[in-house]
Design a protein around this motif. Structure first.
Motif, PDB file in Angstrom:
ATOM      1  N   GLY A 182       0.798  -1.211   0.000  1.00  0.00           N
ATOM      2  CA  GLY A 182       0.000   0.000   0.000  1.00  0.00           C
ATOM      3  C   GLY A 182       0.837   1.270   0.000  1.00  0.00           C
ATOM      4  O   GLY A 182       2.056   1.245  -0.199  1.00  0.00           O
ATOM      5  N   MET A 183       0.176   2.393   0.224  1.00  0.00           N
ATOM      6  CA  MET A 183       0.805   3.709   0.187  1.00  0.00           C
ATOM      7  C   MET A 183       0.504   4.478   1.476  1.00  0.00           C
ATOM      8  O   MET A 183      -0.575   4.347   2.043  1.00  0.00           O
ATOM      9  N   GLU A 184       1.468   5.278   1.882  1.00  0.00           N
ATOM     10  CA  GLU A 184       1.237   6.202   2.991  1.00  0.00           C
ATOM     11  C   GLU A 184       0.600   7.471   2.415  1.00  0.00           C
ATOM     12  O   GLU A 184       1.241   8.195   1.648  1.00  0.00           O
ATOM     13  N   ILE A 185      -0.641   7.726   2.751  1.00  0.00           N
ATOM     14  CA  ILE A 185      -1.388   8.877   2.229  1.00  0.00           C
ATOM     15  C   ILE A 185      -1.493   9.911   3.345  1.00  0.00           C
ATOM     16  O   ILE A 185      -2.285   9.774   4.281  1.00  0.00           O
ATOM     17  N   ARG A 186      -0.680  10.952   3.268  1.00  0.00           N
ATOM     18  CA  ARG A 186      -0.595  11.920   4.363  1.00  0.00           C
ATOM     19  C   ARG A 186      -1.654  13.006   4.294  1.00  0.00           C
ATOM     20  O   ARG A 186      -1.846  13.742   5.255  1.00  0.00           O
ATOM     21  N   GLY A 187      -2.321  13.134   3.159  1.00  0.00           N
ATOM     22  CA  GLY A 187      -3.388  14.120   3.052  1.00  0.00           C
ATOM     23  C   GLY A 187      -4.655  13.605   3.695  1.00  0.00           C
ATOM     24  O   GLY A 187      -5.215  12.600   3.230  1.00  0.00           O
ATOM     25  N   PRO A 188      -5.168  14.247   4.736  1.00  0.00           N
ATOM     26  CA  PRO A 188      -6.337  13.698   5.446  1.00  0.00           C
ATOM     27  C   PRO A 188      -7.582  13.604   4.578  1.00  0.00           C
ATOM     28  O   PRO A 188      -8.354  12.641   4.690  1.00  0.00           O
ATOM     29  N   GLU A 189      -7.813  14.586   3.696  1.00  0.00           N
ATOM     30  CA  GLU A 189      -8.995  14.542   2.852  1.00  0.00           C
ATOM     31  C   GLU A 189      -8.885  13.426   1.817  1.00  0.00           C
ATOM     32  O   GLU A 189      -9.869  12.710   1.552  1.00  0.00           O
ATOM     33  N   MET A 190      -7.719  13.253   1.235  1.00  0.00           N
ATOM     34  CA  MET A 190      -7.526  12.164   0.284  1.00  0.00           C
ATOM     35  C   MET A 190      -7.683  10.821   0.980  1.00  0.00           C
ATOM     36  O   MET A 190      -8.355   9.906   0.465  1.00  0.00           O
ATOM     37  N   GLY A 201      -2.721  -0.051  10.257  1.00  0.00           N
ATOM     38  CA  GLY A 201      -3.669   1.042  10.192  1.00  0.00           C
ATOM     39  C   GLY A 201      -3.081   2.336   9.675  1.00  0.00           C
ATOM     40  O   GLY A 201      -3.737   3.383   9.705  1.00  0.00           O
ATOM     41  N   GLU A 202      -1.841   2.287   9.170  1.00  0.00           N
ATOM     42  CA  GLU A 202      -1.152   3.494   8.717  1.00  0.00           C
ATOM     43  C   GLU A 202      -1.169   3.662   7.202  1.00  0.00           C
ATOM     44  O   GLU A 202      -1.165   4.773   6.693  1.00  0.00           O
ATOM     45  N   ARG A 203      -1.164   2.564   6.478  1.00  0.00           N
ATOM     46  CA  ARG A 203      -1.029   2.619   5.029  1.00  0.00           C
ATOM     47  C   ARG A 203      -2.324   2.179   4.357  1.00  0.00           C
ATOM     48  O   ARG A 203      -3.001   1.257   4.823  1.00  0.00           O
ATOM     49  N   ARG A 245       4.852   6.987  -0.744  1.00  0.00           N
ATOM     50  CA  ARG A 245       4.212   8.001   0.089  1.00  0.00           C
ATOM     51  C   ARG A 245       3.744   9.163  -0.779  1.00  0.00           C
ATOM     52  O   ARG A 245       4.398   9.538  -1.743  1.00  0.00           O
ATOM     53  N   TYR A 246       2.580   9.735  -0.413  1.00  0.00           N
ATOM     54  CA  TYR A 246       2.111  10.995  -0.993  1.00  0.00           C
ATOM     55  C   TYR A 246       1.953  12.004   0.133  1.00  0.00           C
ATOM     56  O   TYR A 246       1.291  11.736   1.138  1.00  0.00           O
ATOM     57  N   SER A 247       2.537  13.200  -0.052  1.00  0.00           N
ATOM     58  CA  SER A 247       2.530  14.226   0.992  1.00  0.00           C
ATOM     59  C   SER A 247       1.178  14.928   1.069  1.00  0.00           C
ATOM     60  O   SER A 247       0.314  14.774   0.197  1.00  0.00           O
ATOM     61  N   GLU A 248       1.021  15.743   2.103  1.00  0.00           N
ATOM     62  CA  GLU A 248      -0.202  16.538   2.265  1.00  0.00           C
ATOM     63  C   GLU A 248      -0.431  17.437   1.057  1.00  0.00           C
ATOM     64  O   GLU A 248      -1.547  17.513   0.526  1.00  0.00           O
ATOM     65  N   ASP A 249       0.627  18.144   0.615  1.00  0.00           N
ATOM     66  CA  ASP A 249       0.488  19.060  -0.519  1.00  0.00           C
ATOM     67  C   ASP A 249       0.084  18.312  -1.786  1.00  0.00           C
ATOM     68  O   ASP A 249      -0.820  18.738  -2.514  1.00  0.00           O
ATOM     69  N   SER A 250       0.766  17.196  -2.071  1.00  0.00           N
ATOM     70  CA  SER A 250       0.467  16.455  -3.288  1.00  0.00           C
ATOM     71  C   SER A 250      -0.959  15.924  -3.275  1.00  0.00           C
ATOM     72  O   SER A 250      -1.665  15.975  -4.293  1.00  0.00           O
ATOM     73  N   CYS A 251      -1.408  15.428  -2.133  1.00  0.00           N
ATOM     74  CA  CYS A 251      -2.768  14.889  -2.037  1.00  0.00           C
ATOM     75  C   CYS A 251      -3.812  15.973  -2.286  1.00  0.00           C
ATOM     76  O   CYS A 251      -4.756  15.780  -3.075  1.00  0.00           O
ATOM     77  N   VAL A 286       4.543   1.515  -9.185  1.00  0.00           N
ATOM     78  CA  VAL A 286       3.714   1.535  -7.975  1.00  0.00           C
ATOM     79  C   VAL A 286       3.296   2.966  -7.652  1.00  0.00           C
ATOM     80  O   VAL A 286       2.109   3.257  -7.423  1.00  0.00           O
ATOM     81  N   ASP A 287       4.259   3.882  -7.627  1.00  0.00           N
ATOM     82  CA  ASP A 287       3.960   5.276  -7.283  1.00  0.00           C
ATOM     83  C   ASP A 287       2.970   5.899  -8.266  1.00  0.00           C
ATOM     84  O   ASP A 287       2.026   6.593  -7.873  1.00  0.00           O
ATOM     85  N   VAL A 288       3.207   5.680  -9.572  1.00  0.00           N
ATOM     86  CA  VAL A 288       2.343   6.314 -10.572  1.00  0.00           C
ATOM     87  C   VAL A 288       0.934   5.728 -10.551  1.00  0.00           C
ATOM     88  O   VAL A 288      -0.058   6.455 -10.603  1.00  0.00           O
ATOM     89  N   LEU A 289       0.827   4.404 -10.475  1.00  0.00           N
ATOM     90  CA  LEU A 289      -0.501   3.787 -10.485  1.00  0.00           C
ATOM     91  C   LEU A 289      -1.309   4.204  -9.263  1.00  0.00           C
ATOM     92  O   LEU A 289      -2.542   4.341  -9.348  1.00  0.00           O
ATOM     93  N   ALA A 290      -0.647   4.431  -8.131  1.00  0.00           N
ATOM     94  CA  ALA A 290      -1.375   4.947  -6.964  1.00  0.00           C
ATOM     95  C   ALA A 290      -1.967   6.318  -7.271  1.00  0.00           C
ATOM     96  O   ALA A 290      -3.130   6.593  -6.958  1.00  0.00           O
TER      97      ALA A 290
END
Length: 511
Positions: free
Chosen positions: A28-36, A51-53, A208-214, A252-256
């Motif tokens: 999986g991916m770490e999605i740091r943007g809460p809305e995403m 429960g993190e990814r 991982r995707y950061s808050e800004d990117s999400c 992996v990164d792009v398909l996410a």
């Protein structure tokens, strides 16, 4: 038949895709943007055991790929179709993320400002092999950081009719820029129907995707802005040092990113992109023009094409500090690889020094290199030359083919004649013309083109509204930076002025 490049066989591509799907589903991916993150969970994507990814089941990813368009059209500021991205159609665009410029007037490498940026836009507006632009480098301290991305977009929109690759550098910067572009369309629906920009969404690495990117991804897709998903895959540092392993990590990164975009709005245009580099084990640099990085570009583009997705890459650039033999070789070599691989949007022209420095002479030189690369990948087909009996008869009769009807008919389209940036005269003629090297000729071409630029007209009411949108985001700054007015155009004539060389006698005969 179109010349092409094959780097992976179909069986290996399938294995790479399968492995990427497995990683997305299990790691999986770490999605740091809460809305995403909220939207993904609401869509039914599960969390891993910690429960993190967020895990991306294969069925969800495959559905996203199926809903993503295989091509899309970029429109210009006036709303006319401008660039069709898909298939093997190749478009070169200036690179992005620079901080400095190499000033061709002084030879100094320094922090860029708004005057540098507007000169770049006016220069690039007239380059034939650069069909759309980019907000290529920062203007640094002359505008507050929270509106700097919008300020660069403003200078682009008011000095060129071409579409633009851009992006926001803050979590909520997209909405301001959408509001600006919408001023050139009837409404938001029209902006979605006739997109005029591509925004870059950067995957952070380490899955991982950061808050800004999400947040930027959500805002772009909802506004109808096409996005390019661009992981910075560093081979040997945060990705395997081997081509196949790095391609899996990259995929992996792009398909996410593609999956998230399609969950937000099915059918949203997304480019399968990237900015890979190798990690230099001795000096700890990250060259994008390393031959292995170019292999990775070609490999992930092959994966994307197997999935029916449009593509982007960072190529046609140099990691060297100046426009010299190294820069020329790196730029043309990677531009040709990109063209052979059929990359739809190639970011890089104008860039030096690991994407840190932008050079106007390098940009006009790169325009020539891109033109030659595009010429090489044109379709190869018979043109009144099979059988060759009539051509042999003509040669035997005249002892040359220079005035043959076949030559007169086809040479204007078949022979690429470069501008004065490329010297193809003999040494004596070169010395008589001043003995200038490539960099000096490119500097002359920059000055000639800037002098010939005609200012694009913008409705004063729209211009005022654009400035008001930017001012609304200022905190301490009162005035926007001054932008020099373009002088009345001056058109140079005569040999060596940068125009493509013409043989008027032959052209008259061909007509």
């Amino acid at each position: 038949m179109r010349p092409s490049l094959n780097i992976l066989d179909e069986g290996l591509i399938a294995r790479i895709v399968d492995e990427a799907m497995r990683v997305l589903a299990e790691v999986g991916m770490e999605i740091r943007g809460p809305e995403m993150r909220r939207r993904l969970l609401e869509h039914g994507l599960p969390l891993d055991h910690s429960g993190e990814r967020v895990r991306f089941p294969r069925t969800v990813v495959e559905a996203a790929i199926a809903s993503a368009p295989s091509s899309f059209v970029l429109y210009d500021r006036a709303g006319e179709p401008h660039a069709d991205l898909g298939g093997d159609r190749v478009h070169f665009v200036p690179g992005s993320s620079g901080l400095k410029v190499l000033d061709h007037r002084t030879g100094e490498t320094r922090l860029a400002d708004s005057t540098d940026f507007v000169e770049y836009v006016r220069l690039a507006d007239g380059l034939a092999n650069i069909p759309y632009l980019a907000t290529a480098f920062s203007t640094n301290n002359d505008i507050e950081a929270q509106v700097s991305d919008a300020w660069r977009l403003y200078m682009t929109l008011t000095n060129s009719n071409k579409p633009v690759v851009s992006g926001a550098f803050t979590e909520h910067g997209v909405l301001r820029m959408v509001e600006m572009m919408q001023l050139f369309r009837r409404d938001r629906a029209d902006l979605i129907a006739r997109p005029m920009s591509i925004f870059t969404i950067t995957a952070t690495g380490n899955f991982r995707y950061s808050e800004d990117s999400c947040q930027n991804l959500i805002d772009c897709v909802e506004a109808g802005i096409a996005v390019e998903i661009v992981p910075v895959t560093l081979m040997g540092l945060i990705a395997p040092v081997t081509i196949v392993g790095a391609t899996v990590f990259h995929t992996v990164d792009v398909l996410a990113g593609i999956t998230m975009a399609q969950i937000i709005r099915p059918g949203a245009p997304v480019l399968f992109g990237g900015a890979p580099a190798t990690f230099h084990m001795k000096i700890a640099s990250s060259p994008m023009s390393a031959i292995e990085a170019l292999q990775l570009d070609a490999a992930y583009v092959a994966v994307a094409k197997s999935l029916g997705l449009p593509t982007q890459s960072y190529m046609a650039l140099s990691d060297g500090p100046i426009l010299d033999a190294q820069a020329g070789a790196e730029t043309f070599g990677s531009a040709l690889i990109a063209a052979l691989a059929g990359v739809n949007s190639v970011s890089g022209p104008g860039m030096l020094d690991f994407l840190l420095v932008f050079s106007l002479p390098k940009l006009v030189f790169d325009d020539e290199m891109c033109g030659q690369a595009l010429r090489f990948v044109r379709e190869v087909k018979p043109l009144d030359d099979l059988p060759v009996g009539a051509l042999i008869d003509q040669l035997m009769a005249d002892q040359h083919l220079i005035m043959a009807p076949h030559t007169m008919t086809h040479w204007p389209a078949e022979l690429y004649l470069p501008s004065a940036v490329v010297d193809r005269d003999n040494r004596e003629a070169w010395m008589r013309a001043g003995g200038k090297d490539t960099y000096e000729r490119a500097c002359d071409e920059v000055d000639r083109r800037l002098a010939a630029y005609s200012q694009l007209e913008t409705d004063p009411a729209i211009d005022a509204e654009l400035r008001a949108i930017i001012r609304s985001g200022l905190v301490d700054q009162v005035d926007l930076p001054a932008i020099p007015i373009a002088p009345e155009p001056v058109f140079a004539t005569g040999p060596g002025t940068g125009e493509r060389r013409h043989n008027r006698r032959r052209e008259r005969g061909a007509g």
